[in-house]
Enzyme design. Sequence first.
Site, PDB file in Angstrom:
ATOM      1  CG  ASP A  84      28.275  44.501  57.327  1.00  0.00           C
ATOM      2  OD1 ASP A  84      27.213  43.848  57.239  1.00  0.00           O
ATOM      3  OD2 ASP A  84      29.074  44.613  56.391  1.00  0.00           O
ATOM      4  CG  HIS A 152      29.330  40.728  56.678  1.00  0.00           C
ATOM      5  ND1 HIS A 152      30.319  39.792  56.841  1.00  0.00           N
ATOM      6  CD2 HIS A 152      29.721  41.495  55.629  1.00  0.00           C
ATOM      7  CE1 HIS A 152      31.268  39.984  55.942  1.00  0.00           C
ATOM      8  NE2 HIS A 152      30.928  41.014  55.190  1.00  0.00           N
TER       9      HIS A 152
END
Length: 498
Positions: A84, A152
């Site tokens: 992420d 993400h």
Amino acid sequence: SEMLSNSAMEAQESMGAGAWLGGGGGIRMAPPSKDVMRIFISTDNHLGHAEDNEMRQDDSFLAMEEVFQRATGCEADFLLLGGDLFDKNKPSRNTMVKSVKMFKKYCLGERPVALQPLALDSIGDKHHGGFVNYEDPCMNVSLPVFIIHGNHDDPAGKGSYSALDVLWNAGLVNYFGKQQDVENVVIRPICLKKGNVKIALYGLGNMRDDRLYQNFCNHRVKFERAEPKEEYFHLMVIHQNRFQRSQQGKDYIPANLLPEWLHAIIWGHEHECRIDFESEPSANNGTVRISQPGSSVQTSLVAAESIPKHMAVLDIRLGKHGEYQTKHVKIRHQNVRPFIYEECNLSLQDPKPKQNEEGVKAFLVEKIEQMIQRAKENNPDTPECLRQPLIRLKVEYTDYPMLHPRGFGQIFAGKTLSNWKVANPSDMLLFWRKSKRLKQEETSSQRQNRPVEILEGVDMNTLIEEELENMEKSKKSGLQLLSRNEILSAVYEFVYKD
């Protein structure tokens, strides 16, 4: 692990003072010797978070710049990032440009790299990989970065590329832990050597937790251990749910699924900072040590994000009797916006607020002012540009009127950003009240006017899964065209991917 339990030199301390903005400054540690491998560790940096918020648009970059400054200041052999790096699967051009500039500024230079690569099969992908960027004759790398993807910034779309592939192909990072076959997971190590220290670095980029859990249970996850195993310090970095989130119990990866011969695990994805090593049971009745650094920037206003943010230095050396010893130093972030989280029940206050809007408003204004003052006292070294704190007050308002959070927030918002008392005036307050069982005689209009129950810490997949279970239990008609897993996968892609 016997080797880590022998570590008399393990230490955890806070290294504070001074806020760094720009420049190459930072705290100086004694440089590591030729027989000490120094790793700087950070996870969940979420570059580009809140980039459309004028007040908070630079928060993630300021925190990331501090990571780079600390890593270069302590002369780390490499920087390990646990997933992420980016907040969005498709980062904006603004985020990508700022990120590339930062990596070029801190990762390229004249300082020689002391790491000798021994095995590099897990770096890159089948089209472009098998080497480290600091051995590229066209690059002058001074700080190698090894990184896995998170949920993400995971690979998606044509070619199954991640935003990290852009940085990897630009020669700025070493991207590893990417799986070619999600049904048959093979985890190969990156083997590096410095002096008499050898490290085997195992990476596993994020996958759907339920799928990975099933792969472990069905023996479809294979670790290719570096051999001979006694010669290596075995370190893993993973980006998955660490704790159970649903009643099914298949949406996380228990430590007891991981090999007992791992000396240490760096666990990304969980934003709560639990950076001190914790011992947990591993496979075959063994024990493994886990460090959970947490995020470097707040991405949600929950209690776990209010714990002070940290990064860490991990020194590894070989002891006199051939055992590996470690020194773990945690470093508190200074370039992080203060965040104060608190909960209160209006009916339990002494004295109780008056049961009208003015009484509730007066009580909450005083409460918020106290939280702002506490943020200042707890974070004296915060840079001026981050001085306005994030505030979240969760208010149980049963038997009291509810205020409009945005209207209330205007009390703490000035005409210009510099005059704001807080960084998030519109969502400081979170109202909730105890849910009551619906009466059979409740009309549809009464149900529509009833306040919405607030659910925190629950993801969309969990809600859908519970609804499907309720359908099956009540013997309603089940799904006819799609399976449960297909529905959950589609919902996940829609909610969490752009």
